[in-house]
Design an enzyme around this catalytic site. Structure first.
Site, PDB file in Angstrom:
ATOM      1  N   ASP A 126       0.790  -1.237   0.000  1.00 19.76           N
ATOM      2  CA  ASP A 126       0.000   0.000   0.000  1.00 19.76           C
ATOM      3  C   ASP A 126       0.820   1.285   0.000  1.00 19.76           C
ATOM      4  O   ASP A 126       0.260   2.385  -0.052  1.00 19.76           O
ATOM      5  CB  ASP A 126      -0.965   0.007   1.192  1.00 19.76           C
ATOM      6  CG  ASP A 126      -0.252  -0.261   2.533  1.00 19.76           C
ATOM      7  OD1 ASP A 126       0.929   0.126   2.683  1.00 19.76           O
ATOM      8  OD2 ASP A 126      -0.883  -0.866   3.420  1.00 19.76           O
ATOM      9  N   HIS A 141       6.552  -7.839  -0.894  1.00 22.65           N
ATOM     10  CA  HIS A 141       5.620  -8.257  -1.948  1.00 22.65           C
ATOM     11  C   HIS A 141       5.390  -7.170  -2.997  1.00 22.65           C
ATOM     12  O   HIS A 141       4.425  -7.233  -3.752  1.00 22.65           O
ATOM     13  CB  HIS A 141       4.288  -8.679  -1.326  1.00 22.65           C
ATOM     14  CG  HIS A 141       4.413  -9.841  -0.395  1.00 22.65           C
ATOM     15  ND1 HIS A 141       3.695  -9.968   0.775  1.00 22.65           N
ATOM     16  CD2 HIS A 141       5.213 -10.947  -0.463  1.00 22.65           C
ATOM     17  CE1 HIS A 141       4.034 -11.088   1.387  1.00 22.65           C
ATOM     18  NE2 HIS A 141       4.961 -11.697   0.653  1.00 22.65           N
ATOM     19  N   CYS A 200       1.681  -2.261 -22.950  1.00 24.43           N
ATOM     20  CA  CYS A 200       2.908  -1.486 -22.744  1.00 24.43           C
ATOM     21  C   CYS A 200       3.124  -0.562 -23.941  1.00 24.43           C
ATOM     22  O   CYS A 200       3.096  -1.012 -25.091  1.00 24.43           O
ATOM     23  CB  CYS A 200       4.090  -2.436 -22.587  1.00 24.43           C
ATOM     24  SG  CYS A 200       5.698  -1.617 -22.532  1.00 24.43           S
ATOM     25  N   CYS A 203       6.497  -1.751 -25.976  1.00 21.98           N
ATOM     26  CA  CYS A 203       6.624  -2.992 -26.749  1.00 21.98           C
ATOM     27  C   CYS A 203       5.305  -3.720 -26.983  1.00 21.98           C
ATOM     28  O   CYS A 203       5.285  -4.756 -27.650  1.00 21.98           O
ATOM     29  CB  CYS A 203       7.609  -3.930 -26.057  1.00 21.98           C
ATOM     30  SG  CYS A 203       6.928  -4.736 -24.576  1.00 21.98           S
ATOM     31  N   ASN A 266       0.154  -7.900  17.639  1.00 23.16           N
ATOM     32  CA  ASN A 266      -0.849  -8.274  16.645  1.00 23.16           C
ATOM     33  C   ASN A 266      -2.143  -8.692  17.335  1.00 23.16           C
ATOM     34  O   ASN A 266      -2.106  -9.399  18.343  1.00 23.16           O
ATOM     35  CB  ASN A 266      -0.340  -9.449  15.793  1.00 23.16           C
ATOM     36  CG  ASN A 266      -1.281  -9.793  14.656  1.00 23.16           C
ATOM     37  OD1 ASN A 266      -1.439  -9.023  13.714  1.00 23.16           O
ATOM     38  ND2 ASN A 266      -1.933 -10.941  14.743  1.00 23.16           N
TER      39      ASN A 266
END
Length: 292
Positions: A126, A141, A200, A203, A266
């Site tokens: 995020d 990630h 894209c 390309c 947590n």
């Protein structure tokens, strides 16, 4: 920071008791004793910014809906899956990209400035740690704010792609039903059918968010880099993650192997509870600002 005065959004935060002063004191001691603190954050640090997570009891995406995030192989193989993904992402982007860091993000950024934080690894996509100006950081990630071409590797900003979407779909409109942790929204097949997806511009290849979809793996180079930062550290703090995904959990296993003390902040159980030195079942944005 003006963001620090923004009250937390608790819509997607599981109910929990206020932190006990004794537990806060233990975490204070843990952080004070750390000279090179390695921190891993998960979706639970961003819920107070209004971004839902997947697994939290009662409020996570999996408990509220039967929706599942897109799988890597589905995105790669299916043009219709990509059309559906990008249509939903296009609708959700203005809201998702507007989220701001909360008190927890700002505290960790300040710990970095003070030299307390050795390295931060986030499992979130995020960009809220970046918005909070954290720099000693790895986005495990990836990040939804970047897009790349699967063919030539060229990168563009997601905000720029939004303009391409608007130009290609000047009359296309869809009302969103709910929002997911990665900025996705829920649309019907009928709504998606006429949505145009750009290729894209260099390309003609397939554009993909610069994130690790479910079913994909984090690159060996990134894993090795994070392992090196962990090897330099003397303790580990997990904030806002159940550590159910192996890509993050492996670093907790490595910390245990090194006999590093591990603290967890947590709401709800995690995979580390049985070998952590300390566990607080509290909100990140409530506890972290209490630590000096």
């Amino acid at each position: 920071h003006s963001e620090s005065r923004t009250p937390p959004n608790l819509d997607f935060v599981p109910v929990c008791l206020p932190p006990h002063p004794v537990e806060v004191e233990k975490l204070q001691r843990f952080v004070s004793n750390s000279k090179r603190l390695f921190i891993m954050t998960g979706a639970g640090i961003s819920t107070e910014s209004g971004i839902p997570d997947y697994r939290s009891e009662g409020v996570g995406l999996y408990t509220r809906t039967d929706r599942q995030p897109i799988q890597h192989t589905e995105f790669i193989r299916s043009a219709s899956a990509r059309q559906r993904y990008w249509a939903r992402n296009f609708v959700g982007w203005p809201q998702f990209s507007s989220h701001q860091p909360n008190a927890a993000h700002l505290v960790l950024s300040n710990w970095e400035k003070l030299g307390k934080l050795h390295w931060l690894v986030t499992q979130n996509v995020d960009a809220l740690h970046t918005k909070a100006r954290s720099q000693r950081m790895t986005e495990l990630h990836g990040c939804m704010h970047r897009v790349f071409c699967l063919a030539c590797g060229g990168q563009i900003l997601r905000s720029g792609l939004q303009e391409h979407f608007e130009a290609l779909n000047p009359t296309w409109k869809a009302e969103a039903f709910g929002v997911a942790p990665d900025g996705d929204v829920f649309l019907t097949d009928e709504q998606v059918r006429n949505f145009q997806v750009p290729a894209c511009h260099k390309c003609g290849g397939i554009l993909k968010p610069d994130v690790t979809f479910f079913g994909d793996t984090v690159s060996r180079e990134k894993v090795d880099f994070v392992r090196e930062r962990l090897a330099e550290s003397d303790s580990m703090l997990v904030a806002g993650s159940s550590m159910q995904v192996y890509s993050g959990y492996r670093f907790a296993l490595a910390a245990r192997e090194k006999k590093l003390p591990i603290a967890i902040l947590n709401i709800g159980p995690t995979r580390l509870d049985h070998f952590a030195s300390l566990k607080l079942n509290s909100r990140c944005g409530e506890v972290l600002p209490l630590i000096v």
